[in-house]
Design an enzyme around this catalytic site. Structure first.
Site, PDB file in Angstrom:
ATOM      1  CD1 TRP A   1       6.934   1.614  -4.080  1.00 28.47           C
ATOM      2  CD2 TRP A   1       6.753  -0.623  -4.251  1.00 28.47           C
ATOM      3  NE1 TRP A   1       7.802   1.192  -5.058  1.00 28.47           N
ATOM      4  CE2 TRP A   1       7.712  -0.167  -5.177  1.00 28.47           C
ATOM      5  CE3 TRP A   1       6.472  -1.985  -4.166  1.00 28.47           C
ATOM      6  CZ2 TRP A   1       8.392  -1.049  -6.020  1.00 28.47           C
ATOM      7  CZ3 TRP A   1       7.156  -2.857  -4.997  1.00 28.47           C
ATOM      8  CH2 TRP A   1       8.111  -2.399  -5.909  1.00 28.47           C
TER       9      TRP A   1
ATOM     10  CG  HIS B   1      -6.399  -1.250   4.062  1.00 32.79           C
ATOM     11  ND1 HIS B   1      -5.433  -1.511   3.137  1.00 32.79           N
ATOM     12  CD2 HIS B   1      -5.761  -0.634   5.096  1.00 32.79           C
ATOM     13  CE1 HIS B   1      -4.265  -1.065   3.571  1.00 32.79           C
ATOM     14  NE2 HIS B   1      -4.434  -0.522   4.755  1.00 32.79           N
TER      15      HIS B   1
ATOM     16  CB  THR C   1      -0.876   0.019   1.279  1.00 32.91           C
ATOM     17  OG1 THR C   1      -1.399  -1.282   1.491  1.00 32.91           O
ATOM     18  CG2 THR C   1      -1.956   1.041   1.197  1.00 32.91           C
TER      19      THR C   1
HETATM   20  P1  A3P Z   1       7.795  -6.189   4.720  1.00 31.71           P
HETATM   21  O1  A3P Z   1       7.134  -6.222   6.035  1.00 31.71           O
HETATM   22  O2  A3P Z   1       7.844  -7.509   4.045  1.00 31.71           O
HETATM   23  O3  A3P Z   1       9.127  -5.534   4.741  1.00 31.71           O
HETATM   24  P2  A3P Z   1       1.856  -1.885   3.344  1.00 31.71           P
HETATM   25  O4  A3P Z   1       2.436  -0.656   2.751  1.00 31.71           O
HETATM   26  O5  A3P Z   1       0.693  -2.438   2.555  1.00 31.71           O
HETATM   27  O6  A3P Z   1       1.575  -1.716   4.786  1.00 31.71           O
HETATM   28  O7  A3P Z   1       2.955  -3.021   3.194  1.00 31.71           O
HETATM   29  C1  A3P Z   1       4.138  -2.943   3.933  1.00 31.71           C
HETATM   30  C2  A3P Z   1       5.182  -3.783   3.226  1.00 31.71           C
HETATM   31  O8  A3P Z   1       5.663  -3.085   2.072  1.00 31.71           O
HETATM   32  C3  A3P Z   1       6.392  -4.013   4.131  1.00 31.71           C
HETATM   33  O9  A3P Z   1       6.898  -5.281   3.742  1.00 31.71           O
HETATM   34  C4  A3P Z   1       7.289  -2.861   3.707  1.00 31.71           C
HETATM   35  O10 A3P Z   1       8.641  -3.051   4.028  1.00 31.71           O
HETATM   36  C5  A3P Z   1       7.057  -2.849   2.214  1.00 31.71           C
HETATM   37  N1  A3P Z   1       7.377  -1.543   1.595  1.00 31.71           N
HETATM   38  C6  A3P Z   1       7.196  -0.309   2.121  1.00 31.71           C
HETATM   39  N2  A3P Z   1       7.620   0.623   1.260  1.00 31.71           N
HETATM   40  C7  A3P Z   1       8.080  -0.024   0.172  1.00 31.71           C
HETATM   41  C8  A3P Z   1       8.680   0.407  -1.058  1.00 31.71           C
HETATM   42  N3  A3P Z   1       8.884   1.691  -1.307  1.00 31.71           N
HETATM   43  N4  A3P Z   1       9.036  -0.539  -1.948  1.00 31.71           N
HETATM   44  C9  A3P Z   1       8.835  -1.848  -1.705  1.00 31.71           C
HETATM   45  N5  A3P Z   1       8.290  -2.319  -0.560  1.00 31.71           N
HETATM   46  C10 A3P Z   1       7.921  -1.420   0.368  1.00 31.71           C
END
Ligand code: A3P
Length: 310
Positions: A64, A120, A62
């Site tokens: 990202w 969500h 999300t």
């Molecule tokens: P991990 O816990 O596997 O590291 P959301 O944004 O839906 O809450 O998801 C969080 C997940 O996306 C986490 O995964 C986080 O590290 C990862 N994430 C956050 N920013 C990101 C980015 N810029 N690129 C890739 N993954 C990212």
């Protein structure tokens, strides 16, 4: 609101020392304040035809997706040295539907004439006007095993529980039973997937792992879909590459606002949204039995869809 919530099935997460209770509403589980916001949004949110919804189950990418979409739609207003993403947490830059009644989120939308709204909420429970206004929807999903691990750490860290006090096996079992943020996760993905087959011009599905392995083509798809395609000149000037780099994990997780900041009025630190961002981190947590169990469940639920969640 209290009356509605009182009647719902509840589940207290024992592996989190009972500190979180989830409620099941319209076939999905969530925590109370997000549920209240979701119900309010269902009752009164009025979508505009040009709104673009960024939808996801928690922990699927999300943050990202929001930063990429924000950087894409605001690229004429801001450059890398002026973008609000430098100083404001991503989740505060893009309004959140479950908080659409909160003034700051509504002001954000108006002040920047931002067409983006994140949620969500599962497809079947979106406010009616999102569908009747024919809004575009971008949906991101991710390998279920990495989502389980990410979900585990996010909840645990949010409550500041060390790993030894939060048994992963119990978190895993709960997730398998469908009790996870806006879960069951399979149903969340299936809802948007089915809708994308019926309305392919309005719903774009992106997979976290594809965005990682082929960022350029997927970011261009995203920009085209949102209605902000990159021009040939922009591409030549490296605008796409710059957005990918800026919104990448390495850069975002090292910005001061994301390392040390907290959201307005929240005790949750921004840094817990940036953990490892590694594909296959589940291998460090799953036993063979867990892998077999989740693969079997996923095969049963996704049989015939062609969707790969493992
Ligand atoms: P991990 O816990 O596997 O590291 P959301 O944004 O839906 O809450 O998801 C969080 C997940 O996306 C986490 O995964 C986080 O590290 C990862 N994430 C956050 N920013 C990101 C980015 N810029 N690129 C890739 N993954 C990212």
């Amino acid at each position: 609101m209290e009356e509605i919530i009182k009647t719902l099935p509840q589940h207290t997460c024992n592996w989190l020392k009972g500190k979180i209770t989830m409620y099941k509403y319209q076939d999905f589980w969530t925590i109370k304040h997000l549920l209240e916001g979701g119900i309010l949004a269902q009752q009164s949110f009025k979508a505009e035809p040009n709104d673009v919804f960024l939808c996801s189950a928690p922990k699927t990418g999300t943050t990202w997706l929001k930063s990429l979409a924000f950087a894409i739609v605001t690229r004429e207003k801001f450059d890398e040295s002026t973008t609000p993403l430098l100083t404001k947490f991503v989740h505060e830059c893009v309004p959140f539907l479950e908080k659409s009644q909160v003034e700051e989120h509504e002001n954000n939308r108006k002040n920047l004439s931002l067409p983006l709204i994140a949620t969500h909420i599962p497809y079947a429970s979106l406010p009616e006007s999102v569908i009747s206004s024919n809004c575009k929807i971008v949906y991101i999903y991710r390998n279920i095993k990495d989502v389980i691990v990410s979900h585990y750490h996010f909840l645990r860290e949010g409550l500041k529980l060390p790993m030894e006090d939060a048994p992963f096996e119990e978190a895993f079992e709960e997730f398998c039973q469908g009790v996870s943020g806006y879960g069951p996760y399979w149903d969340h993905v299936l809802g948007y997937w089915k809708a994308s087959l019926e309305r392919p011009d309005k719903i774009l599905l992106l997979k976290y792992e594809d965005l990682k392995s082929e960022p350029k083509s997927n970011v261009k798809r995203l920009a085209d879909f949102i209605g902000c395609p990159f021009s040939v000149d922009e591409e030549k000037a490296g605008v796409v590459d710059n957005i990918i780099r800026f919104c990448g994990f390495e850069n975002m997780s090292n910005l001061e606002v994301n390392k040390t900041g907290k959201r307005n009025g929240s005790v949750t630190e921004n840094r817990i949204y940036f953990r490892k961002a590694k594909d296959g981190d589940w291998k460090n947590y799953f036993t063979n039995e867990m892998k077999e169990k989740i693969d079997k469940l996923t095969d049963e639920k996704f049989n015939g869809t062609g969707l790969l969640l493992k």
